[in-house]
Each structure stands twice: as C-alpha cells, then as structure tokens.
Scaffold this active site. Structure first.
Site, PDB file in Angstrom:
ATOM      1  N   ASN A 132      43.884  36.407  30.075  1.00  0.00           N
ATOM      2  CA  ASN A 132      44.587  35.129  29.966  1.00  0.00           C
ATOM      3  C   ASN A 132      45.483  34.914  31.194  1.00  0.00           C
ATOM      4  O   ASN A 132      46.252  35.795  31.570  1.00  0.00           O
ATOM      5  CB  ASN A 132      45.464  35.114  28.712  1.00  0.00           C
ATOM      6  CG  ASN A 132      44.773  35.691  27.505  1.00  0.00           C
ATOM      7  OD1 ASN A 132      43.763  35.178  27.049  1.00  0.00           O
ATOM      8  ND2 ASN A 132      45.316  36.787  26.977  1.00  0.00           N
TER       9      ASN A 132
ATOM     10  N   GLU B   1      32.731  38.856  35.189  1.00  0.00           N
ATOM     11  CA  GLU B   1      32.806  40.268  34.819  1.00  0.00           C
ATOM     12  C   GLU B   1      32.205  41.201  35.865  1.00  0.00           C
ATOM     13  O   GLU B   1      32.711  42.299  36.077  1.00  0.00           O
ATOM     14  CB  GLU B   1      32.129  40.481  33.462  1.00  0.00           C
ATOM     15  CG  GLU B   1      32.753  39.677  32.325  1.00  0.00           C
ATOM     16  CD  GLU B   1      34.245  39.952  32.138  1.00  0.00           C
ATOM     17  OE1 GLU B   1      34.773  40.914  32.715  1.00  0.00           O
ATOM     18  OE2 GLU B   1      34.886  39.172  31.402  1.00  0.00           O
TER      19      GLU B   1
ATOM     20  N   GLU C 149      41.666  43.282  35.008  1.00  0.00           N
ATOM     21  CA  GLU C 149      42.218  42.023  34.478  1.00  0.00           C
ATOM     22  C   GLU C 149      42.916  41.218  35.559  1.00  0.00           C
ATOM     23  O   GLU C 149      42.856  39.980  35.556  1.00  0.00           O
ATOM     24  CB  GLU C 149      43.182  42.316  33.327  1.00  0.00           C
ATOM     25  CG  GLU C 149      42.575  43.100  32.161  1.00  0.00           C
ATOM     26  CD  GLU C 149      41.263  42.521  31.664  1.00  0.00           C
ATOM     27  OE1 GLU C 149      41.132  41.285  31.604  1.00  0.00           O
ATOM     28  OE2 GLU C 149      40.356  43.315  31.346  1.00  0.00           O
TER      29      GLU C 149
ATOM     30  N   ALA D  40      40.968  44.535  26.977  1.00  0.00           N
ATOM     31  CA  ALA D  40      42.028  43.649  27.462  1.00  0.00           C
ATOM     32  C   ALA D  40      41.449  42.247  27.615  1.00  0.00           C
ATOM     33  O   ALA D  40      40.238  42.049  27.527  1.00  0.00           O
ATOM     34  CB  ALA D  40      42.589  44.144  28.795  1.00  0.00           C
TER      35      ALA D  40
END
Length: 870
Positions: A265, A320, A298, A262
């Site tokens: 954004n 991350e 995400e 994924a």
C-alpha cells in the site's frame, strides 16, 4: 464514467465487528451517456442510500432502486432519469460493512495489549479485488483516482492511512475524527487504513522522508532492524530510479493476522509480524535476511506498481517480477556478504523452473479474462520467473542501460498505467538492442528451454559445441511437432578463466559456439552465472571436465549450485542417467559454500521423498546421504564461533536440517540435539545453547527420538513463545514425530482455533513431508475434514487453501494417488484453486515416472553405492 476522486468516511466498531461507511465519488461522465444506472464493485456491503448531484450545485437525485449482485460482486444504483452526459457528478453512498476475520478487505485481527489482554484491531488488504469489501468503487488497476480518507475511532486508538493527517477533531463521547491529506492518483487496491494500539520507532531517510514503523504495544525495540532496512532501501531506490519517492511519509505496520507476507500500500505498507519484527536477541540469521528481503520488495513497489501500475492484471508480473529482482539488488548492495545473487539461483530461479516445467503452468503475461482469475497467478511464475527474466535482461544489456531505461520509464509513466511493451521500449531506446523481439518468447509463451549439447570437438585451446533447444517438461514427455517452441536464448559461457565476453543468441533450433580454453584439460560451462532461466544438458565428457571445477571450486558458486539443479531436473525428465547424478553429487563431498549446500540439500531431500516408496533403494541412498552430510559436520560444527558470518550461520542451519532428515537416529546427533534442547528448556533465552537458526532442526531430531513427553515439550513452546517467528519452530517440527497417533493429533490441532489462520497449514506440511506414512495420514485428514477446512478459509485468500492442498496432497509419487486426488476435487470442486490442484497432480504424475526411472537404474544395486568414494 471515470472516477476522479473518492471521499471516504468510515466508522469502525471493534466490538460488533462492523463499520459504517459513507463515500462520495466524483465521476466524469462520457459525452454519450444513455443510462439511469451507476454500476460499481461492492462485496459484503449493505446499502442504505445513494444519490448524485451535478458538481455545479444542482439538487441531489436519490436512487430509486439499489441492486446487489453477489456473484459479480457489484452494486447497481438506479436513478429516476438518465444521468447527465459530459458532466462531473458527486455520487454519495451510505452503507454498512463487516470487519471480517478472513484477512481480506477491511478486517479484524486479534492482539494482546501490554497487560496481556486480548483486543482487536482493524486493517486492510485490498489487493487484488477487495477494496470493494470496504467501499463501493471501480476496483480495477487502471481506474486510478485521488483518495481522501476520514476515520472516526475511539480517542485512545492510533490510526493511519496512505497520507499524513490533515486534521484531528475530538468529540465528547471519547471519539476522534481524523482526516488525511489527499493521496496521489492511484489504484484502489493500494488504498489502506489501520486502526489499533501501537508503539512506533521512526527515522528520517537521507533524502528527507520520515519513515515510521508501528509495532504491537511493548515491542517497539523489535522494529529497529526493519526500520534501518527501510531507510537504507528507500535511499538506494531514490538514487537507482533517479525519481524521488513521491510521498511525504512512509509507514510500515506489523499486523497480527495477515494472509500474505506483506502488502505494498502506497505510503502505508502492511506486514505479517514475522516479516517485519526482529527480536534483537533471539532472531535467526534466516529471519533477518527474510525481513530485509521483504522490506526491500515492498519498497521497490512504491515505484514499480504504485507510481507506475500495470493497466490490467495480465501484466501483474510488471509489479511482482520487478520487485523480486529489486529485493535481491537492494539486499546485495546493503549486504554484499549475503551473496544474494548466488542465493537467487537456489531460491527464485529454482522455484520458477520447478513450476514452469509443468504443462499446467502459465505464461508470465497470462491472459486474465475475469479479474477473479488473477488470484491464481500470484505464484512463482509472476514473482520468480518474472524476476529471472528481469535479471536476464540486465545481463544482456548491461547495468548502465538497464538503469537508464528504468529511470526513463518511471519518469514518462509516473502516476499512470503501462503494459509490458512500454518497459521493453524503454530498454530498447537506450540500449539499441531488440529487447521486445528477444523477450516476447520469454513472457508471452509458457515454459522455458532445454539447451542440449549435441556435438563437441575439443582442441588444445578451444572447444566447438553444437547446441540445440527444445521445450523442457518435468516428466520428459514427448512434445508433438505442432507444440514445439523456440526462445531467443542468450548463451553465456564460462571457463576456469571466468565468464567469456561474447554472448551467442540462439534464435533457431541449433547453433555452433566456439569457446577458448586455457589448456587441454580445460572445462566450459553454459549459462554462466545461471543468468538465463533454462536447463542445460551436457555430454558426459563435459561433466567429467567440470568435476575439476567443482572440486577446486574454480567453478563459481552460482554455477556449482545451478549444475546440480539442472542434473536433478534432467534425471527426473529422463534426460540423464540417475547414476550420473549420484556421481556428480559425490564430487561435492568437500563443498563448503552455504548456497551450494542449499542446492545439495534440495537434491537430497527430493530424492529421499521419491525413494521413500521403495524401502530397499531408499535405505541404500540414505546411507550415501548420511556420509555426505557427516562430511559437512567436519566443515561446520554445531558450535557457533565469534568469527562466523551470515552465510556460515545459514550453512549450520542447513547442516542441522539435513541431520534431522538423514541422521536423526545417529546416537551422537540425537544426544547433541537432546542436550541442547534441555538446556533451552531450562533457559529459553539462552541463544548460545540453541540459536534460533537451529531450532526447527533440533526440535525435529528431538521429537523423532522421543515419544509423548518430548512431543509435549515441543508443543508447550508454542504457548510459551512470545512471537510468531518462535512459534513457527513448533508449527514446522511437530509433524516429524514417528508416532502415527501424534501425527494425527498434530493435524487435529490445526483445527482447534489455537493457531492463527495465517499459520494453520504449517503443521499440515510438517506431517505431509515427514514420511511415506505421514503423507497418507495428512491426505486422509484433509479428506475427512475438508468441509471444516474449507469453511474456515473459503472467503479468505485462495493462497491459504493452496497451501493446505500442497501440504496434504503434494508429496505422493504414484499415478493411483494422482487419480484419487483428481477424483476428490471433481467431487469437491474448488474453482479458485483449480490451477494449484492441476499443478499438484501433474507433479505427482511426474514423480511417479521419476520413481520408475530410479527403480530401473543401478540405484537399487548395493554394488553401485559401494563403488562410490566419499
């Protein structure tokens, strides 16, 4: 000069796979500026014109020359005279780009509409360095700007970008123009747009954010599960960070072809279909957990990475690592019965320790001298070890200070860029603890420590332990004095009374720890809860005492799993006798927990892979493993019960997968798998006969016990299946066939064009992992077809080639094969995959040493195995 805003207009052509672009970038020039040139990032774009005008309204100045630099991925616009200093300029550029098929930049994907017709859509994947494939820009995380997007598309198509629509205009030629609201100030890699045919489902979060999930046509019912995950996670993060989600909407889109899992954004999160869509009838428990985890990951990025962004790629872990911690935090809060923090030990922590025990690893804060280098560090260090150190900080400073520090960090740095030091400072200021001093040893240097018990004194009510730290390497090689490392290690202990309240900080080579016991037979375990990413080496006395905790399960789930992981790694490194590992394994014969069985499965699978180079020893070991696995079938049966929870379903899947490795030729196992597969063939919607959690394991047993007919039946399901999650069962199992010809056929299938590029390495892995013969066949295939494979993905994410390398080269156990693989890649260099190649060959050399240690032990002696009681 610094970009202030981009006004981007794109006209994609989904028939010719091109797009026309026009971008106007408002820039602020420096006080001292003596140049006629504007240099921007650009890749695979053809430029038509460029001009600039001063914002106060002076006439446009046309560029007299446009130079593209392919290697540097830049474009230079040369103007007749020097650019004005201390000014705001509007730089307008017209160009044409490609809707490529490499899953990078602004690219195309193929999908089927509701009538089954093949069509194309377009979407973006800009992280790390591919916004420059869609428009000329300053493609660096610290060059934040406002983005305004306009798309001109066929009127029947659905479009979306990071922000809501501002206005829509229709044209006579069946086109429409959609302009979106201005974005917040953000990095170029977070910009996104999608064009295609979609259905959707939507909900309003508790805090008033409209969340919409877009699915392929006719599959909106498969979006309900992930949509609820998103609603719950977004509200949870709002409260946890104490900083509201800053955008007016959140869209999530399933993309048919997607290189990663994924992409976060801002306001428009894109996903692989398999990581977003859940078939309400067929989906496995493992897939439901995976979707929830990916959505939570995400959405954590909407704060950590999007609202506050690392200044440069060397702090990628700030994005991350934290999101990897947060995904587990959120899923644990939403689904406490999943035991996410226990699963963290056998998933994230195990992956981090496996990679970081190599000399070819890298620090969490890895120096990135050229931006292109970042593509090689989207790995288990940035994600998993990053998540581990965040978890360690939480354990040390407590959840209250941890949460308050994060809230302050978000509030102070929102819409800006940070470095690792800023996060340490935020936690230091609220906790009063020297976080920066403690954490520097964990993020600025490569590797992790081995904590070894070197002396012990047992009394009736306490034990005194002397411990020493050193750098742990997977192959146990000698570490020269000048390479010695130290860490600031929080030593957390537990006994049968639970986790002890005192934490000892080991900063020097050794320390002495006193731990209270509940009696003369008491036991103690170090690194309680596995909160610290390290290995622990115990004395034989300590292991014997802990056997009581294993058998009675007074030793917690994380600790039972972690103890096995440490033991396996220590045997591999020569720090523990192989016989002691097998004895330890035998204590787990009555184990009932799914997470611990995940750890057992990892050890059993790892050992049989190594031992497959020694037939006699492997036969002896596999007989032991069969008994252990058969014990599990007494605990959890093939048949699901209405009372089964999530983890019971995962445990059953682990059981069937282990049966496929160690017991596939058992008549009862073969019959059970065959019966279930044939019922499934008669009615593929019958999830009672063959639940999706069991499909890969059953498919493997079925093809191992069959020949061409059984192979063809499993292969046929790939075309019959209606979603990628189901197709993956075929991709992951076909290579298990015992036929060498069918293994080769499986590998050739990967190049046929019938498998999406995002998935084509899975069958390679199924062959490479299948057997000693399979690894040789897959390596020969890779060499023979290297040019073809490289040609297919050389412009795509390097992660795809990494996956091919690991699948086809990663399971060998000899120095000779490591040399052969090294030689091949010297003759056929892959600079973007250099780190993965080095890690792969280092692992092979470590495996070769491991095999030799096993062969020199009693594990080759039948009498040793006969002495074990299971």
């Amino acid at each position: 000069m610094e970009p202030l805003r981009y006004d981007i207009k794109l006209i994609p052509n989904l028939e010719q796979f091109t797009f026309e672009g026009e971008v106007t970038v408002r820039v602020k020039t420096a006080a001292v500026l003596e140049t006629r040139e504007v240099i921007m990032h650009a890749k695979e774009l053809a430029f038509h014109s460029a001009s600039y005008s001063v914002v106060d309204g002076t006439a446009a100045v046309e560029a007299e020359e446009i130079r593209t630099h392919t290697k540097a991925t830049t474009v230079t616009f040369v103007f007749p005279q020097a650019l004005p200093a201390s000014s705001e300029l509007d730089v307008t550029i017209r160009y044409t780009g490609l809707l490529n098929n490499q899953m990078a930049g602004f690219y195309r994907s193929q999908y089927k509409d509701v009538h089954g017709n093949s069509k194309y859509m377009a979407s973006t994947q800009f992280e790390s360095l591919d916004a420059r494939r869609a428009f000329p820009c300053w493609d660096e995380p610290s060059r934040k700007a406002i983005f305004a997007v306009t798309l001109v598309v066929d009127s029947h198509l659905t479009c979306m970008s990071n922000m809501p629509e501002k206005c829509v205009s229709s044209f006579d030629n069946k086109k429409k123009e959609i302009t979106y609201l201005d974005s917040p100030k953000m990095s170029s890699y977070l910009l996104a747009f999608v064009v295609g045919e979609f259905d959707y489902v939507q909900k309003l979060s508790k805090h008033g954010v409209l969340i919409r999930l877009y699915t392929p046509p006719g599959k909106s019912n498969q979006g309900d599960y992930a949509l609820q995950c998103a609603v719950d996670a977004l509200d949870l993060y709002d409260d946890f960070f104490n900083v509201p989600y800053p955008l007016p909407k959140l869209d999530m889109v399933a993309i048919p072809e997607f290189a990663a899992g994924a992409m976060e954004n801002w306001g428009l999160v894109t996903y692989r279909e398999v990581d977003l869509l859940i078939d309400p009838i067929k989906a496995s428990n493992a897939q439901k957990q995976r979707v929830c985890v990916v959505v939570a990951h995400e959405l954590a990025h909407q704060w950590f990475g999007n609202l506050v962004t690392m200044a440069w790629w060397d702090d990628l872990w700030l994005n991350e690592g934290f999101a990897s911690w947060a995904e587990n935090y959120a899923c644990d809060k939403l689904h406490p019965d999943w035991k996410m923090w226990e699963q963290f030990v056998t998933d994230h922590a195990a992956a981090a320790l496996r990679l970081d025990s190599l000399r070819s690893s890298h620090p969490i804060q890895v120096p990135i001298h050229h931006a292109e280098e970042v593509e090689q560090v989207f790995d288990a260090i940035s994600y998993c070890k990053g998540g581990c150190v965040v978890r360690m900080i939480r354990a040390v400073i407590g959840i209250g200070h941890f949460q308050k520090g994060l809230s302050n960090y978000m509030d102070e740095h929102k819409f800006g860029n940070t470095e690792t030091y800023d996060l340490w400072l935020a936690w230091e200021s609220v906790s009063g603890l020297p976080v920066k001093e403690m954490m520097a040893s964990w993020t600025e240097q490569m590797g992790f420590p081995l904590l070894k018990v070197i002396d012990e004194t047992w009394d009736e009510h306490q034990v005194t332990l002397k411990v020493a730290q050193s750098w742990f390497l997977s192959d146990g090689s000698e570490i020269p004095g000048e390479e010695a490392k130290k860490w600031c290690i929080p030593v957390i202990t537990c006994t049968s009374n639970g986790i002890q309240p005192d934490i000892t900080f080991l900063r020097e080579d050794t320390a002495t720890i006193v731990i209270p016991l509940n009696g003369p037979e008491g036991w103690v375990k170090l690194n309680a809860g596995q909160d610290v990413p390290m290995r622990v080496s115990y004395t034989s006395c300590m292991l014997k005492r802990m056997a009581i905790g294993i058998k009675t399960r007074t030793l917690g789930v994380s600790d039972r799993a972690g103890l096995l992981g440490d033991a396996y790694a220590l045997v591999k490194a020569g720090g523990m006798k192989p016989e002691d590992l097998i004895m330890l394994l035998s204590h787990y014969s009555g184990e009932t927990d799914a997470v611990v069985w995940g750890a057992i499965s990892g050890v059993l699978s790892g050992l049989t892979m190594i031992m497959s180079d020694d037939q006699v020893m492997n036969d002896l070991f596999r007989s032991f493993a069969r008994k252990l696995v058969k014990n599990l079938t007494m605990i959890v049966s093939w048949e699901a019960a209405p009372s089964d929870g999530h983890l019971t379903a995962l445990l059953r899947a682990t059981m069937v997968n282990l049966l496929s490795i160690f017991c596939y030729d058992d008549p009862d196992v073969a019959l059970e798998a065959s019966t279930r597969f044939k019922k499934f063939l008669e009615n593929p919607s019958d999830v009672t006969a063959l639940p999706s959690d069991l499909k890969t394991g059953v498919f493997e047993i079925y093809v191992k016990n069959g020949d061409i007919q059984e192979y063809e039946e499993v292969l046929a399901y790939f075309d019959f299946a209606t979603d990628n999650a189901e197709r993956k069962h075929t991709l992951s199992s076909l290579g298990s066939t015992l036929s060498s010809n069918l293994k080769r056929r499986t590998l050739l299938w990967t190049l046929s064009g019938k498998i999406k590029l995002q998935d084509f390495f899975y069958p390679m892995g199924s062959v490479g992992r299948s057997s000693k013969e399979g690894r040789q066949i897959s390596w020969e295939f890779f060499q023979e077809n290297f040019d073809n494979i490289n040609g297919m993905i050389q412009k795509a994410s390097p992660s795809l080639m990494d996956a091919c390398i690991v699948s086809c080269c990663g399971t060998f156990c000899s120095e000779e094969m490591a040399d052969e693989i090294d030689s091949f890649f010297k003759a056929n260099p892959l600079p973007r995959n250099a780190r993965k190649i080095a890690q792969t060959t280092e692992t092979i050399r470590a495996n070769a040493k491991f095999l030799k240690k096993l062969q020199e032990s009693e594990l080759s002696n039948a009498a040793f195995w006969e002495s074990l009681l299971l």
